[in-house]
Each structure stands twice: as C-alpha cells, then as structure tokens.
Design a protein around this motif. Structure first.
Motif, PDB file in Angstrom:
ATOM      1  N   VAL A  20      -2.513  -2.264  -5.318  1.00 17.10           N
ATOM      2  CA  VAL A  20      -2.259  -3.418  -6.185  1.00 17.10           C
ATOM      3  C   VAL A  20      -1.737  -2.906  -7.523  1.00 17.10           C
ATOM      4  CG1 VAL A  20      -3.245  -5.447  -7.313  1.00 17.10           C
ATOM      5  CG2 VAL A  20      -4.094  -4.730  -5.069  1.00 17.10           C
ATOM      6  N   GLY A  21      -0.643  -3.492  -7.993  1.00 20.42           N
ATOM      7  CA  GLY A  21      -0.037  -3.064  -9.252  1.00 20.42           C
ATOM      8  C   GLY A  21      -0.768  -3.619 -10.459  1.00 20.42           C
ATOM      9  N   CYS A  22      -0.319  -3.206 -11.626  1.00 17.22           N
ATOM     10  CA  CYS A  22      -0.871  -3.727 -12.872  1.00 17.22           C
ATOM     11  C   CYS A  22      -0.074  -4.956 -13.287  1.00 17.22           C
ATOM     12  CB  CYS A  22      -0.827  -2.648 -13.969  1.00 17.22           C
ATOM     13  SG  CYS A  22       0.833  -2.110 -14.385  1.00 17.22           S
ATOM     14  N   GLU A  23      -0.329  -5.469 -14.486  1.00 13.55           N
ATOM     15  CA  GLU A  23       0.435  -6.612 -14.974  1.00 13.55           C
ATOM     16  C   GLU A  23       1.908  -6.215 -15.070  1.00 13.55           C
ATOM     17  OE1 GLU A  23      -1.169  -9.344 -15.157  1.00 13.55           O
ATOM     18  OE2 GLU A  23      -3.131  -8.416 -14.940  1.00 13.55           O
ATOM     19  N   GLY A  24       2.779  -7.062 -14.536  1.00 12.55           N
ATOM     20  CA  GLY A  24       4.210  -6.748 -14.541  1.00 12.55           C
ATOM     21  C   GLY A  24       4.692  -6.120 -13.253  1.00 12.55           C
ATOM     22  N   GLY A  25       3.749  -5.757 -12.380  1.00 10.91           N
ATOM     23  CA  GLY A  25       4.131  -5.228 -11.078  1.00 10.91           C
ATOM     24  C   GLY A  25       4.656  -3.806 -11.121  1.00 10.91           C
ATOM     25  N   PHE A  26       5.364  -3.430 -10.073  1.00 12.37           N
ATOM     26  CA  PHE A  26       5.863  -2.069  -9.920  1.00 12.37           C
ATOM     27  C   PHE A  26       7.251  -1.925 -10.542  1.00 12.37           C
ATOM     28  CE2 PHE A  26       3.145  -2.946  -6.173  1.00 12.37           C
ATOM     29  CZ  PHE A  26       2.141  -2.015  -6.418  1.00 12.37           C
ATOM     30  N   SER A  27       7.543  -0.735 -11.012  1.00 10.23           N
ATOM     31  CA  SER A  27       8.867  -0.449 -11.570  1.00 10.23           C
ATOM     32  C   SER A  27       9.865  -0.236 -10.429  1.00 10.23           C
ATOM     33  CB  SER A  27       8.809   0.807 -12.437  1.00 10.23           C
ATOM     34  OG  SER A  27       8.634   1.963 -11.629  1.00 10.23           O
ATOM     35  N   PRO A  28      11.172  -0.306 -10.706  1.00 12.34           N
ATOM     36  CA  PRO A  28      12.163  -0.042  -9.653  1.00 12.34           C
ATOM     37  C   PRO A  28      11.974   1.319  -8.982  1.00 12.34           C
ATOM     38  CG  PRO A  28      13.210  -1.049 -11.545  1.00 12.34           C
ATOM     39  CD  PRO A  28      11.802  -0.749 -11.955  1.00 12.34           C
ATOM     40  N   LYS A  29      11.646   2.335  -9.754  1.00  9.16           N
ATOM     41  CA  LYS A  29      11.425   3.664  -9.188  1.00  9.16           C
ATOM     42  C   LYS A  29      10.229   3.659  -8.242  1.00  9.16           C
ATOM     43  CE  LYS A  29      10.574   8.479 -10.552  1.00  9.16           C
ATOM     44  NZ  LYS A  29      10.372   9.397 -11.710  1.00  9.16           N
ATOM     45  N   GLU A  30       9.151   2.955  -8.644  1.00  4.03           N
ATOM     46  CA  GLU A  30       7.962   2.872  -7.799  1.00  4.03           C
ATOM     47  C   GLU A  30       8.242   2.067  -6.537  1.00  4.03           C
ATOM     48  OE1 GLU A  30       4.584   3.245 -11.331  1.00  4.03           O
ATOM     49  OE2 GLU A  30       5.370   1.269 -10.755  1.00  4.03           O
ATOM     50  N   ARG A  31       9.026   1.004  -6.653  1.00  5.42           N
ATOM     51  CA  ARG A  31       9.374   0.218  -5.467  1.00  5.42           C
ATOM     52  C   ARG A  31      10.133   1.060  -4.441  1.00  5.42           C
ATOM     53  NH1 ARG A  31       8.421  -5.092  -5.888  1.00  5.42           N
ATOM     54  NH2 ARG A  31       8.027  -5.936  -7.974  1.00  5.42           N
ATOM     55  N   GLU A  32      10.959   1.963  -4.941  1.00  6.49           N
ATOM     56  CA  GLU A  32      11.686   2.855  -4.039  1.00  6.49           C
ATOM     57  C   GLU A  32      10.707   3.758  -3.280  1.00  6.49           C
ATOM     58  OE1 GLU A  32      15.203   6.247  -4.255  1.00  6.49           O
ATOM     59  OE2 GLU A  32      14.881   4.891  -5.946  1.00  6.49           O
ATOM     60  N   LEU A  33       9.687   4.260  -3.990  1.00  2.24           N
ATOM     61  CA  LEU A  33       8.673   5.090  -3.349  1.00  2.24           C
ATOM     62  C   LEU A  33       7.900   4.312  -2.281  1.00  2.24           C
ATOM     63  CD1 LEU A  33       7.128   6.981  -6.412  1.00  2.24           C
ATOM     64  CD2 LEU A  33       8.368   8.035  -4.506  1.00  2.24           C
ATOM     65  N   LEU A  34       7.744   3.009  -2.523  1.00  2.00           N
ATOM     66  CA  LEU A  34       6.929   2.170  -1.640  1.00  2.00           C
ATOM     67  C   LEU A  34       7.745   1.484  -0.545  1.00  2.00           C
ATOM     68  CD1 LEU A  34       4.795   0.444  -4.430  1.00  2.00           C
ATOM     69  CD2 LEU A  34       4.089   2.336  -2.959  1.00  2.00           C
ATOM     70  N   SER A  35       9.027   1.748  -0.500  1.00  2.00           N
ATOM     71  CA  SER A  35       9.924   1.000   0.385  1.00  2.00           C
ATOM     72  C   SER A  35       9.579   1.131   1.872  1.00  2.00           C
ATOM     73  CB  SER A  35      11.376   1.430   0.148  1.00  2.00           C
ATOM     74  OG  SER A  35      11.526   2.821   0.419  1.00  2.00           O
ATOM     75  N   SER A  36       8.958   2.240   2.251  1.00  2.00           N
ATOM     76  CA  SER A  36       8.639   2.444   3.672  1.00  2.00           C
ATOM     77  C   SER A  36       7.300   1.818   4.074  1.00  2.00           C
ATOM     78  CB  SER A  36       8.618   3.938   3.993  1.00  2.00           C
ATOM     79  OG  SER A  36       7.588   4.588   3.253  1.00  2.00           O
ATOM     80  N   LEU A  37       6.542   1.327   3.095  1.00  2.00           N
ATOM     81  CA  LEU A  37       5.228   0.766   3.384  1.00  2.00           C
ATOM     82  C   LEU A  37       5.297  -0.741   3.582  1.00  2.00           C
ATOM     83  CD1 LEU A  37       3.018   2.713   0.799  1.00  2.00           C
ATOM     84  CD2 LEU A  37       3.550   3.318   3.174  1.00  2.00           C
ATOM     85  N   GLU A  38       4.336  -1.270   4.324  1.00  2.34           N
ATOM     86  CA  GLU A  38       4.278  -2.712   4.550  1.00  2.34           C
ATOM     87  C   GLU A  38       3.830  -3.420   3.288  1.00  2.34           C
ATOM     88  OE1 GLU A  38       2.260  -5.994   7.591  1.00  2.34           O
ATOM     89  OE2 GLU A  38       1.770  -3.861   7.779  1.00  2.34           O
ATOM     90  N   ARG A  39       4.600  -4.437   2.888  1.00  2.00           N
ATOM     91  CA  ARG A  39       4.263  -5.224   1.702  1.00  2.00           C
ATOM     92  C   ARG A  39       3.781  -6.600   2.150  1.00  2.00           C
ATOM     93  NH1 ARG A  39       8.756  -6.091  -2.267  1.00  2.00           N
ATOM     94  NH2 ARG A  39       9.866  -6.741  -0.389  1.00  2.00           N
ATOM     95  N   PHE A  40       2.949  -7.228   1.303  1.00  2.00           N
ATOM     96  CA  PHE A  40       2.468  -8.559   1.634  1.00  2.00           C
ATOM     97  C   PHE A  40       2.114  -9.319   0.358  1.00  2.00           C
ATOM     98  CE2 PHE A  40      -1.396  -6.207   1.000  1.00  2.00           C
ATOM     99  CZ  PHE A  40      -2.338  -7.124   0.565  1.00  2.00           C
ATOM    100  N   ARG A  41       1.988 -10.608   0.509  1.00  2.00           N
ATOM    101  CA  ARG A  41       1.512 -11.479  -0.566  1.00  2.00           C
ATOM    102  C   ARG A  41       0.408 -12.353  -0.018  1.00  2.00           C
ATOM    103  NH1 ARG A  41       2.934 -16.713   0.139  1.00  2.00           N
ATOM    104  NH2 ARG A  41       4.659 -17.155   1.561  1.00  2.00           N
ATOM    105  N   LEU A  42      -0.299 -13.034  -0.911  1.00  2.00           N
ATOM    106  CA  LEU A  42      -1.285 -14.029  -0.487  1.00  2.00           C
ATOM    107  C   LEU A  42      -0.625 -15.391  -0.376  1.00  2.00           C
ATOM    108  CD1 LEU A  42      -4.320 -12.918  -2.683  1.00  2.00           C
ATOM    109  CD2 LEU A  42      -4.034 -12.565  -0.226  1.00  2.00           C
ATOM    110  N   GLY A  43      -1.245 -16.278   0.369  1.00  2.00           N
ATOM    111  CA  GLY A  43      -0.659 -17.588   0.602  1.00  2.00           C
ATOM    112  C   GLY A  43      -0.885 -18.564  -0.537  1.00  2.00           C
ATOM    113  N   THR A  44      -0.454 -18.209  -1.730  1.00  2.00           N
ATOM    114  CA  THR A  44      -0.565 -19.089  -2.882  1.00  2.00           C
ATOM    115  C   THR A  44       0.736 -19.033  -3.679  1.00  2.00           C
ATOM    116  OG1 THR A  44      -1.723 -19.486  -4.996  1.00  2.00           O
ATOM    117  CG2 THR A  44      -1.655 -17.217  -4.184  1.00  2.00           C
ATOM    118  N   PRO A  45       1.174 -20.170  -4.246  1.00  2.00           N
ATOM    119  CA  PRO A  45       2.385 -20.153  -5.066  1.00  2.00           C
ATOM    120  C   PRO A  45       2.126 -19.660  -6.486  1.00  2.00           C
ATOM    121  CG  PRO A  45       1.527 -22.380  -4.945  1.00  2.00           C
ATOM    122  CD  PRO A  45       0.664 -21.543  -4.039  1.00  2.00           C
ATOM    123  N   MET A  46       0.833 -19.477  -6.831  1.00  2.00           N
ATOM    124  CA  MET A  46       0.501 -19.054  -8.190  1.00  2.00           C
ATOM    125  C   MET A  46       0.658 -17.547  -8.366  1.00  2.00           C
ATOM    126  SD  MET A  46      -0.715 -22.179  -8.083  1.00  2.00           S
ATOM    127  CE  MET A  46      -2.257 -22.335  -7.218  1.00  2.00           C
TER     128      MET A  46
END
Length: 225
Positions: A182-208
């Motif tokens: 789980v990221g901090c406030e503001g989420g992951f940076s573009p560089k970090e997203r690249e590192l995480l690109s091979s991993l499964e991502r998910f969200r919770l079922g809320t629009p908030m």
C-alpha cells in the motif's frame, strides 16, 4: 471462552500482588472482587496464559493465587504481511490497534519516493499501543515490524505481493492474499509504478479515495475477517 488478559511480568508465580495502577485498574475500574478469576500473560513467555483467583482485596493492594498455567495461542487463522509506504506516525498509531485486532501478522514500513523524510517511527511506542489492544482482544503475539529502504527492496524480498493502486481491477479471491503493498498519500511515483508493473494490482469496490491508513485497515479486514 473469552481470553482477554492483563500483562504482568510476574505472571506465572504462585502469588501475584496487585498494587498501584494495577490495583486501581482491577479493583476500582474493572470492579473485581474476592473470588473473581482473571487471566494474565508475561511478556517473556507470552504464549502461556495464567489464570489467577482474587483471594484478598485491601484498600491499596490485592492478593491473587495461581490456578493454572497453560499454552493458549490466540491468533488469526490467516497470515497477512502488509508492506506500507511510510506515512505520518500519528496516522499509523490511529489504526494500529485495529490492525492488531483483525490479526495482521507483519508490517514492513517502506521509505518510498513520496514519503516525507521527516517521519520517524518509534517501534517501542508502537509496542505499547499494541499491548493495550492485545489485552482487550486476547491476541497472544505482537505484530512483527520491519523496514525497507525502498520499494525495490520490498519487492525483491516479497515477489508475490499484490499492489493496492488506482486501477480498474478488483480481486476475486481475497482469501489467497498473503502480502499486500500500500502506497503513501499521493500513491506511487512513475519510477515505482515501473518497478511494480509485473505485479498484480487491485482496488477496493468503492468510488471514494481512501487515505493510506484507511486503505490498509479496509484491505486487512477484507482479507482476514
């Protein structure tokens, strides 16, 4: 059986003497009386649950005698390791008791690119907060704490992690999840997203949009409860 207990480093001895704050808590706050039976654990042998009977109650002290001592482990049926990009310690402290109660096994605190560098983590204070929660919920083990210098290090140690992120996918099977990031406030940076690109991502079922600590608690509850 309810297994709430009290920490006392003398637990396990044939006789316990409750004085000072412990006497006030047991006799004046919880209103225990002669003949009541109480549970205690000692930090050095936390897996052992000791049962005591209140034998004598005096104005400033109480005497309790040991009834039994036996291993009594209380933990979640599932193991969950949370990789949590560092946020304000005050935010961590607010949800730490709840994370303890739902059964999180381990938290790795990660210094990510969007973590503020002035945040300091006081693990001794975290342990004191956990102890208050453990006594109330009955849990017999502390959450394990670890640190990682960056997300790359965390992923190298935990390549099976699933990533909570802003995306379209939700998980169909939360029961199989053992490690989340789980990221901090503001989420992951573009560089970090690249590192995480091979991993499964998910969200919770809320629009908030959830704060980091809200997301950690919500995900942990969904997986463990």
């Amino acid at each position: 059986m309810v297994l709430i207990y009290i920490f006392d480093d003398e637990a396990g001895s044939q006789t316990l003497h409750a004085r000072g704050d412990l006497h006030k808590y047991l006799i004046k706050v919880r209103r225990h009386r002669k003949g009541d039976e109480l549970s205690f654990r000692a930090r050095k042998n936390i897996e052992i649950l000791h049962r005591y009977r209140v034998d004598v109650v005096e104005p400033r002290s109480a005497k309790l005698s040991l009834i039994s001592s036996k291993p009594e482990e209380v933990k979640s049926e599932k193991n969950l390791h949370v990789g949590w990009c560092i946020v304000d310690a005050n935010s961590i402290e607010k949800v730490l008791p709840s994370l303890c109660e739902v059964g999180v096994k381990k938290i790795s605190f990660i210094s990510c690119e969007r973590s503020q560098k002035n945040f300091k983590l006081d693990f001794k204070r975290f342990e004191r907060i956990m102890e208050a929660s453990m006594q109330q919920c009955g849990r017999s083990s502390y959450i394990e704490f670890d640190t990682c210098k960056n997300i790359k290090e965390f992923i190298e140690r935990n390549p099976e992690s699933k990533v909570f992120d802003f995306c379209d996918e939700t998980l169909s099977d939360y029961g199989s999840v053992e490690t989340i990031l789980v990221g901090c406030e503001g989420g992951f940076s573009p560089k970090e997203r690249e590192l995480l690109s091979s991993l499964e991502r998910f969200r919770l079922g809320t629009p908030m949009v959830l704060r980091s600590e809200s997301a950690v608690l919500a995900i942990a509850s969904k997986i463990l409860l």
